[in-house]
Motif scaffolding. Structure first.
Motif, mmCIF file in Angstrom:
data_model
loop_
_atom_site.group_PDB
_atom_site.id
_atom_site.type_symbol
_atom_site.label_atom_id
_atom_site.label_comp_id
_atom_site.label_asym_id
_atom_site.label_seq_id
_atom_site.Cartn_x
_atom_site.Cartn_y
_atom_site.Cartn_z
ATOM 1 N N MET A 1 -71.318 7.892 -100.130
ATOM 2 C CA MET A 1 -71.304 6.506 -99.733
ATOM 3 C C MET A 1 -71.921 6.334 -98.342
ATOM 4 O O MET A 1 -72.630 5.380 -98.101
ATOM 5 C CB MET A 1 -69.866 5.995 -99.772
ATOM 6 C CG MET A 1 -69.774 4.520 -99.533
ATOM 7 S SD MET A 1 -70.650 3.629 -100.803
ATOM 8 C CE MET A 1 -69.416 2.608 -101.431
ATOM 9 N N HIS A 2 -71.635 7.293 -97.474
ATOM 10 C CA HIS A 2 -72.149 7.191 -96.107
ATOM 11 C C HIS A 2 -73.679 7.238 -96.093
ATOM 12 O O HIS A 2 -74.312 6.464 -95.365
ATOM 13 C CB HIS A 2 -71.558 8.318 -95.250
ATOM 14 C CG HIS A 2 -72.015 8.283 -93.838
ATOM 15 N ND1 HIS A 2 -71.535 7.373 -92.933
ATOM 16 C CD2 HIS A 2 -72.928 9.025 -93.188
ATOM 17 C CE1 HIS A 2 -72.131 7.567 -91.772
ATOM 18 N NE2 HIS A 2 -72.977 8.558 -91.907
ATOM 19 N N SER A 3 -74.259 8.130 -96.880
ATOM 20 C CA SER A 3 -75.723 8.219 -96.938
ATOM 21 C C SER A 3 -76.339 6.915 -97.419
ATOM 22 O O SER A 3 -77.398 6.504 -96.929
ATOM 23 C CB SER A 3 -76.152 9.346 -97.874
ATOM 24 O OG SER A 3 -75.782 10.579 -97.347
ATOM 25 N N TRP A 4 -75.687 6.282 -98.366
ATOM 26 C CA TRP A 4 -76.179 4.998 -98.858
ATOM 27 C C TRP A 4 -76.132 3.946 -97.753
ATOM 28 O O TRP A 4 -77.062 3.153 -97.597
ATOM 29 C CB TRP A 4 -75.360 4.551 -100.075
ATOM 30 C CG TRP A 4 -75.810 3.237 -100.611
ATOM 31 C CD1 TRP A 4 -75.159 2.046 -100.520
ATOM 32 C CD2 TRP A 4 -77.035 2.948 -101.286
ATOM 33 N NE1 TRP A 4 -75.900 1.052 -101.115
ATOM 34 C CE2 TRP A 4 -77.050 1.578 -101.588
ATOM 35 C CE3 TRP A 4 -78.119 3.738 -101.665
ATOM 36 C CZ2 TRP A 4 -78.115 0.979 -102.254
ATOM 37 C CZ3 TRP A 4 -79.172 3.121 -102.325
ATOM 38 C CH2 TRP A 4 -79.158 1.772 -102.619
ATOM 39 N N ALA A 5 -75.076 3.932 -96.962
ATOM 40 C CA ALA A 5 -74.951 2.965 -95.867
ATOM 41 C C ALA A 5 -76.057 3.168 -94.835
ATOM 42 O O ALA A 5 -76.620 2.195 -94.319
ATOM 43 C CB ALA A 5 -73.574 3.079 -95.212
ATOM 44 N N VAL A 6 -76.388 4.407 -94.535
ATOM 45 C CA VAL A 6 -77.477 4.700 -93.595
ATOM 46 C C VAL A 6 -78.798 4.227 -94.191
ATOM 47 O O VAL A 6 -79.611 3.587 -93.500
ATOM 48 C CB VAL A 6 -77.525 6.199 -93.253
ATOM 49 C CG1 VAL A 6 -78.765 6.535 -92.433
ATOM 50 C CG2 VAL A 6 -76.263 6.623 -92.506
ATOM 51 N N PHE A 7 -79.023 4.511 -95.462
ATOM 52 C CA PHE A 7 -80.236 4.068 -96.149
ATOM 53 C C PHE A 7 -80.376 2.544 -96.068
ATOM 54 O O PHE A 7 -81.434 2.020 -95.724
ATOM 55 C CB PHE A 7 -80.197 4.532 -97.613
ATOM 56 C CG PHE A 7 -81.304 3.991 -98.452
ATOM 57 C CD1 PHE A 7 -82.567 4.549 -98.391
ATOM 58 C CD2 PHE A 7 -81.093 2.927 -99.313
ATOM 59 C CE1 PHE A 7 -83.603 4.046 -99.169
ATOM 60 C CE2 PHE A 7 -82.121 2.419 -100.089
ATOM 61 C CZ PHE A 7 -83.376 2.991 -100.019
ATOM 62 N N VAL A 8 -79.303 1.831 -96.362
ATOM 63 C CA VAL A 8 -79.325 0.363 -96.330
ATOM 64 C C VAL A 8 -79.562 -0.140 -94.912
ATOM 65 O O VAL A 8 -80.321 -1.094 -94.708
ATOM 66 C CB VAL A 8 -78.017 -0.218 -96.920
ATOM 67 C CG1 VAL A 8 -77.924 -1.712 -96.688
ATOM 68 C CG2 VAL A 8 -77.933 0.092 -98.407
#
Length: 52
Positions: A1-8
């Motif tokens: 989930m954290h990687s997705w937040a950084v991507f966004v």
């Protein structure tokens, strides 16, 4: 989930997202030494992560 937040965090700003995409193309092409491009990608990701 954290990687997705950084991507966004990066992708929601088109001007900010353009540079990592360019750097990824440099790395993928294999025409240049990728060390500097990878370091810059990491710095962009770290800055986005710090802003979460």
């Amino acid at each position: 989930m954290h990687s997705w937040a950084v991507f966004v965090a990066i992708e929601r700003h088109p001007q900010r997202a353009a540079r990592p995409h360019e750097l990824e193309r440099i790395v993928d092409a294999g025409d240049q030494e990728p060390t500097e491009a990878i370091a810059e990608i990491r710095a962009i990701r770290a800055a986005a992560e710090a802003g979460l």
